[in-house]
Design a protein around this motif. Structure first.
Motif, PDB file in Angstrom:
ATOM      1  N   VAL A   1       0.855  -1.196   0.000  1.00  0.00           N
ATOM      2  CA  VAL A   1       0.000   0.000   0.000  1.00  0.00           C
ATOM      3  C   VAL A   1       0.887   1.241   0.000  1.00  0.00           C
ATOM      4  CG1 VAL A   1      -1.780   1.295   1.231  1.00  0.00           C
ATOM      5  CG2 VAL A   1      -1.805  -1.210   1.282  1.00  0.00           C
ATOM      6  N   ALA A   2       0.719   2.088  -0.997  1.00  0.00           N
ATOM      7  CA  ALA A   2       1.440   3.363  -1.036  1.00  0.00           C
ATOM      8  C   ALA A   2       0.702   4.359  -0.153  1.00  0.00           C
ATOM      9  CB  ALA A   2       1.519   3.880  -2.473  1.00  0.00           C
ATOM     10  N   LEU A   3       1.416   4.972   0.775  1.00  0.00           N
ATOM     11  CA  LEU A   3       0.808   5.912   1.705  1.00  0.00           C
ATOM     12  C   LEU A   3       0.782   7.311   1.107  1.00  0.00           C
ATOM     13  CD1 LEU A   3       2.549   4.737   4.992  1.00  0.00           C
ATOM     14  CD2 LEU A   3       0.330   4.023   4.071  1.00  0.00           C
ATOM     15  N   ARG A   4      -0.228   8.075   1.485  1.00  0.00           N
ATOM     16  CA  ARG A   4      -0.306   9.452   1.012  1.00  0.00           C
ATOM     17  C   ARG A   4       0.885  10.242   1.553  1.00  0.00           C
ATOM     18  NH1 ARG A   4      -5.911   8.528   2.314  1.00  0.00           N
ATOM     19  NH2 ARG A   4      -7.160   8.414   0.407  1.00  0.00           N
ATOM     20  N   GLY A   5       1.529  10.973   0.685  1.00  0.00           N
ATOM     21  CA  GLY A   5       2.694  11.733   1.111  1.00  0.00           C
ATOM     22  C   GLY A   5       3.984  10.953   0.994  1.00  0.00           C
ATOM     23  N   GLY A   6       3.902   9.663   0.645  1.00  0.00           N
ATOM     24  CA  GLY A   6       5.100   8.860   0.478  1.00  0.00           C
ATOM     25  C   GLY A   6       5.196   7.740   1.491  1.00  0.00           C
ATOM     26  N   GLY A   7       6.011   6.767   1.167  1.00  0.00           N
ATOM     27  CA  GLY A   7       6.182   5.622   2.050  1.00  0.00           C
ATOM     28  C   GLY A   7       5.345   4.438   1.597  1.00  0.00           C
ATOM     29  N   LEU A   8       5.653   3.280   2.133  1.00  0.00           N
ATOM     30  CA  LEU A   8       5.015   2.044   1.703  1.00  0.00           C
ATOM     31  C   LEU A   8       4.919   1.084   2.880  1.00  0.00           C
ATOM     32  CD1 LEU A   8       4.154   0.553  -1.048  1.00  0.00           C
ATOM     33  CD2 LEU A   8       6.383  -0.556  -0.875  1.00  0.00           C
ATOM     34  N   VAL A   9       3.781   0.425   3.007  1.00  0.00           N
ATOM     35  CA  VAL A   9       3.613  -0.661   3.971  1.00  0.00           C
ATOM     36  C   VAL A   9       2.958  -1.833   3.250  1.00  0.00           C
ATOM     37  CG1 VAL A   9       3.446   0.813   6.026  1.00  0.00           C
ATOM     38  CG2 VAL A   9       1.378   0.274   4.725  1.00  0.00           C
ATOM     39  N   ALA A  10       3.062  -3.023   3.820  1.00  0.00           N
ATOM     40  CA  ALA A  10       2.487  -4.215   3.191  1.00  0.00           C
ATOM     41  C   ALA A  10       1.760  -5.054   4.230  1.00  0.00           C
ATOM     42  CB  ALA A  10       3.574  -5.032   2.493  1.00  0.00           C
ATOM     43  N   PRO A  11       0.627  -4.568   4.741  1.00  0.00           N
ATOM     44  CA  PRO A  11      -0.134  -5.348   5.718  1.00  0.00           C
ATOM     45  C   PRO A  11      -0.740  -6.598   5.085  1.00  0.00           C
ATOM     46  CG  PRO A  11      -1.409  -3.459   4.988  1.00  0.00           C
ATOM     47  CD  PRO A  11      -0.041  -3.300   4.402  1.00  0.00           C
ATOM     48  N   ALA A  12      -0.986  -7.595   5.919  1.00  0.00           N
ATOM     49  CA  ALA A  12      -1.472  -8.881   5.428  1.00  0.00           C
ATOM     50  C   ALA A  12      -2.987  -8.948   5.441  1.00  0.00           C
ATOM     51  CB  ALA A  12      -0.899 -10.010   6.270  1.00  0.00           C
ATOM     52  N   LEU A  13      -3.522  -9.571   4.407  1.00  0.00           N
ATOM     53  CA  LEU A  13      -4.945  -9.915   4.344  1.00  0.00           C
ATOM     54  C   LEU A  13      -5.069 -11.292   4.980  1.00  0.00           C
ATOM     55  CD1 LEU A  13      -7.631  -8.802   3.148  1.00  0.00           C
ATOM     56  CD2 LEU A  13      -7.133 -10.144   1.103  1.00  0.00           C
ATOM     57  N   MET A  14      -5.620 -11.334   6.187  1.00  0.00           N
ATOM     58  CA  MET A  14      -5.544 -12.543   6.988  1.00  0.00           C
ATOM     59  C   MET A  14      -6.466 -13.644   6.468  1.00  0.00           C
ATOM     60  SD  MET A  14      -3.281 -11.446   9.060  1.00  0.00           S
ATOM     61  CE  MET A  14      -3.238 -12.688  10.351  1.00  0.00           C
ATOM     62  N   ASP A  15      -5.904 -14.874   6.372  1.00  0.00           N
ATOM     63  CA  ASP A  15      -6.638 -16.075   5.958  1.00  0.00           C
ATOM     64  C   ASP A  15      -7.403 -15.841   4.665  1.00  0.00           C
ATOM     65  OD1 ASP A  15      -7.475 -18.679   6.055  1.00  0.00           O
ATOM     66  OD2 ASP A  15      -9.069 -18.335   7.521  1.00  0.00           O
ATOM     67  N   ALA A  16      -6.685 -15.383   3.639  1.00  0.00           N
ATOM     68  CA  ALA A  16      -7.330 -15.031   2.375  1.00  0.00           C
ATOM     69  C   ALA A  16      -7.889 -16.232   1.630  1.00  0.00           C
ATOM     70  CB  ALA A  16      -6.331 -14.285   1.480  1.00  0.00           C
ATOM     71  N   MET A  17      -7.385 -17.427   1.922  1.00  0.00           N
ATOM     72  CA  MET A  17      -7.880 -18.611   1.223  1.00  0.00           C
ATOM     73  C   MET A  17      -9.366 -18.834   1.476  1.00  0.00           C
ATOM     74  SD  MET A  17      -7.139 -21.026  -0.870  1.00  0.00           S
ATOM     75  CE  MET A  17      -5.454 -21.626  -0.915  1.00  0.00           C
ATOM     76  N   SER A  18      -9.850 -18.406   2.624  1.00  0.00           N
ATOM     77  CA  SER A  18     -11.257 -18.616   2.971  1.00  0.00           C
ATOM     78  C   SER A  18     -12.171 -17.559   2.359  1.00  0.00           C
ATOM     79  CB  SER A  18     -11.434 -18.609   4.494  1.00  0.00           C
ATOM     80  OG  SER A  18     -11.136 -17.319   5.024  1.00  0.00           O
ATOM     81  N   MET A  19     -11.612 -16.580   1.654  1.00  0.00           N
ATOM     82  CA  MET A  19     -12.400 -15.478   1.109  1.00  0.00           C
ATOM     83  C   MET A  19     -12.811 -15.735  -0.338  1.00  0.00           C
ATOM     84  SD  MET A  19     -10.240 -12.160   2.440  1.00  0.00           S
ATOM     85  CE  MET A  19     -10.006 -11.820   4.188  1.00  0.00           C
ATOM     86  N   THR A  20     -13.926 -15.130  -0.727  1.00  0.00           N
ATOM     87  CA  THR A  20     -14.311 -15.075  -2.128  1.00  0.00           C
ATOM     88  C   THR A  20     -13.586 -13.897  -2.783  1.00  0.00           C
ATOM     89  OG1 THR A  20     -16.177 -13.597  -1.688  1.00  0.00           O
ATOM     90  CG2 THR A  20     -16.595 -15.981  -1.552  1.00  0.00           C
ATOM     91  N   LEU A  21     -13.744 -13.756  -4.097  1.00  0.00           N
ATOM     92  CA  LEU A  21     -13.147 -12.610  -4.790  1.00  0.00           C
ATOM     93  C   LEU A  21     -13.733 -11.304  -4.262  1.00  0.00           C
ATOM     94  CD1 LEU A  21     -11.329 -11.477  -7.001  1.00  0.00           C
ATOM     95  CD2 LEU A  21     -13.188 -11.858  -8.645  1.00  0.00           C
TER      96      LEU A  21
END
Length: 394
Positions: free
Chosen positions: A265-285
């Motif tokens: 995720v590009a942050l407003r004003g600069g910088g970058l983080v990459a948080p996890a989408l937890m247990d994505a296998m159980s999700m639909t699109l």
């Protein structure tokens, strides 16, 4: 008795500043509850507890910068005696700052102690109020339970003119984030034997699928191509488990039973983080898209959780709908793979023996040679490509 300590929120983190308690002595907590907010070089992170019990003592002082592993609180498990064992108490080292220079003003004002008079506010709201010189006690909160949120601060600042400019820490904060990113990526390149495989993929079937699906939907319900890429990464990682997990010394590679794709995720004003989408296998699109919207919103508001910053098992970094054709990324340790996706470009393509215009995307997988090799990464790319070209299966 559980000692709640300063967690490590990334391979590059050595210390964090405790800026807010969301619990007080006597509160009962369960696994996943937010108990504190810690400020790091990458922003304010909500810290979760992984123990169930009763908070009996807050041992760390707000505003202190504490090393990873420093005790923050005491949480008694159900059925434990409320009395502290003297020997055990002596074994708990006192919280101490990483360094002891002359006092300087805190970039974020210290929260009031966790009592009934404390002003409850999100980390982003506290930062913005400090930058604008506003007192949180003068702001009516519209969040859950009266919590002051970023919009409340911005709304008041628009109505209250400032007589003198207030110094901002944005530049310093961004500089510190850049240093943290550089340190983590330098360490990754020095310690992880990277290798890379690329493939250019026809994404016209996916684009047509999304256009038809989104045609009758409002913007907040539409699915973006990035969500389809995250979903394809999740399913492909399920087919090639060696791409999903963590490598730590001395245990080596530990495959993960769940798939938590980190979303850059590009942050407003600069910088970058990459948080996890937890247990994505159980999700639909659709659920994947909803989860990504939530992650992006909270990342930019400074409301990410510690688990989202530490439990990613494979990272997806996409340049979005416009931009460069190709991107090669650096693996985020202790993960063992990163999926980089360039922006779609219209190119001549051979379909059934004919040259036709098609939208294509270049996929580049960065992989850890201690864990996988070219054959396994090629299997992952093949699975990803088949899924993208059959989007109805996502």
């Amino acid at each position: 008795m559980g000692i709640f300590t300063m967690p490590s929120l990334g391979a590059d983190m050595e210390a964090g500043k405790l800026v807010e308690w969301t619990v007080k002595p006597g509160d009962t907590v369960k696994r996943g509850d937010i108990v504190a907010v810690v400020e790091t070089q990458k922003g304010a992170i909500e810290i979760e507890t992984f123990d169930e019990g009763t908070v009996t003592e807050l041992t760390a002082e707000l505003g202190r910068e504490l090393p990873v592993g420093a005790p923050l609180a005491v949480i008694l498990k159900p059925g434990e005696d409320m009395r502290r064992d003297p020997i055990e108490a002596e074994a708990i080292p006192p919280a101490r700052p990483v360094s002891t220079p002359q006092p300087v003003p805190d970039p974020i004002p210290r929260s009031a102690p966790a009592t009934g008079t404390a002003v409850m506010a999100s980390p982003a709201a506290r930062v913005r109020a400090h930058e604008l010189g506003l007192d949180l006690r003068d702001i009516r909160g519209t969040g859950p339970g009266g919590v002051v949120v970023l919009g409340d601060v911005d709304g008041l600042s628009a109505a209250v003119p400032r007589s003198t400019p207030t110094p901002t820490s944005d530049g310093t904060r961004l500089g510190e984030m850049r240093k943290a990113i550089a340190a983590a990526m330098t360490r990754a390149k020095q310690t992880i034997p990277h290798f890379y495989l690329s493939e250019t993929i026809d994404v016209d079937p996916a684009i047509r699928f999304l256009e038809e699906r989104n045609a009758s939907l409002s913007p907040d319900k539409r699915i973006l191509l990035g969500a389809l890429f995250v979903r394809a990464t999740t399913l492909a990682a399920g087919k090639v488990p060696v791409m999903n997990g963590h490598f730590n010394e001395p245990d080596g590679f530990q495959p993960s039973e769940v798939i938590n794709p980190g979303v850059a995720v590009a942050l407003r004003g600069g910088g970058l983080v990459a948080p996890a989408l937890m247990d994505a296998m159980s999700m639909t699109l659709e659920e994947t898209m909803e989860g990504m919207r939530d992650l992006v919103a909270r990342a930019r508001a400074g409301r990410l959780r510690s688990s989202e910053m530490t439990k990613g098992t494979i990272t997806v970094s996409s340049l979005g709908e416009t931009g460069a054709e190709e991107m090669t990324g650096v693996i985020f340790p202790p993960q063992v793979a990163l999926v980089g996706l360039g922006a779609p470009h219209l190119r001549p393509w051979v379909v059934d023996g004919e040259i036709v215009p098609r939208h294509v995307v270049t996929l580049t997988v960065s992989a850890d040679h201690r864990v996988s090799d070219g054959r396994q990464v090629a299997r992952f790319i093949s699975a990803f490509e088949k899924l993208v070209q059959s989007p109805e299966e996502l």
